[in-house]
Design a protein around this motif. Structure first.
Motif: not given
Length: 229
Positions: A81, A98, A100, A120, A124
């Protein structure tokens, strides 16, 4: 976050949240992001998709980052990440957070002008496929990290620090501005044979009638090398 058109397209509003509808599989992304852009006296806030964009996203076919057995080009890194992104030529650097999807289909949004969000559901940075980072140009009256994104030049470097201690070094291949009804979903989120990076923010004028920004600025880049190699 999306505007009308044949594919999911980002949009901007003064109030609301990033919204994003994704059809996700293994290394699959068919969604679009929206980041607010400042115009005089306004904070750029995200918006939700309208009905036509939502329907388009729901009916979209998944797009793999690469096809089984396909040859790849250029360097690749193991998945890790991102933690920070730096654009030296713009004197811009920011921590990454991050992002989502919420249960209602809305995308989580960075809660500051400085943070840059990593989607996400995308690969990555440094791994095969198009990693997606999105940032504000303005947030609650503050200048955002991506304020000058449209000024980035071809050949400029972008460094993404990663959780495993490595750094993915990308080179900009093109910078484009698109009307929201012609957002290039396949080009941004579609299959690649290399480790790619997309930086996205809003651009163009703010339309007071529709409460949307007219354009999106998209930076395309590919992995040049990894540190350590």
């Amino acid at each position: 976050m999306m505007d009308t058109g044949e594919a999911p397209v980002p949009a901007g509003r003064r109030q609301g949240r990033y919204a994003l509808l994704a059809v996700a599989g293994i290394l699959t992304v068919t969604a679009a992001l929206t980041i607010g852009l400042a115009v005089a006296g306004r904070d750029g806030d995200p918006t939700r998709p309208d009905a036509s964009a939502a329907a388009s996203a729901a009916n979209a076919s998944p797009v793999p980052a690469t096809r089984p057995g396909e040859l790849t080009s250029g360097p690749l890194m193991a998945s890790s990440p991102p933690t920070r992104v730096s654009i030296p030529s713009l004197k811009a650097t920011a921590a990454t957070v991050a992002l989502g999807l919420q249960t209602d289909g809305a995308m989580q949004v960075p809660d500051s002008a400085t943070d840059v969000g990593w989607f996400t559901k995308a690969p990555m940075p440094g791994a095969l496929g198009p990693a997606v980072l999105a940032g504000h140009v303005n947030w609650k009256g503050r200048r955002g990290t991506f304020f000058d994104l449209g000024k980035l030049a071809v050949g400029a470097g972008i460094a993404v620090n990663r959780q495993d201690g490595s750094t993915a070094m990308f080179t900009v291949t093109k910078v484009e501005q698109y009307p929201k009804d012609r957002f290039p979903t396949d080009e941004v989120y579609g299959a690649t044979d290399h480790a790619a990076l997309r930086l996205i923010t809003c651009g163009g004028e703010f339309d007071d009638t529709t409460q949307h920004y007219r354009d999106n600025v998209i930076v395309y880049a590919r992995l040049a090398h990894a540190h350590p190699a």
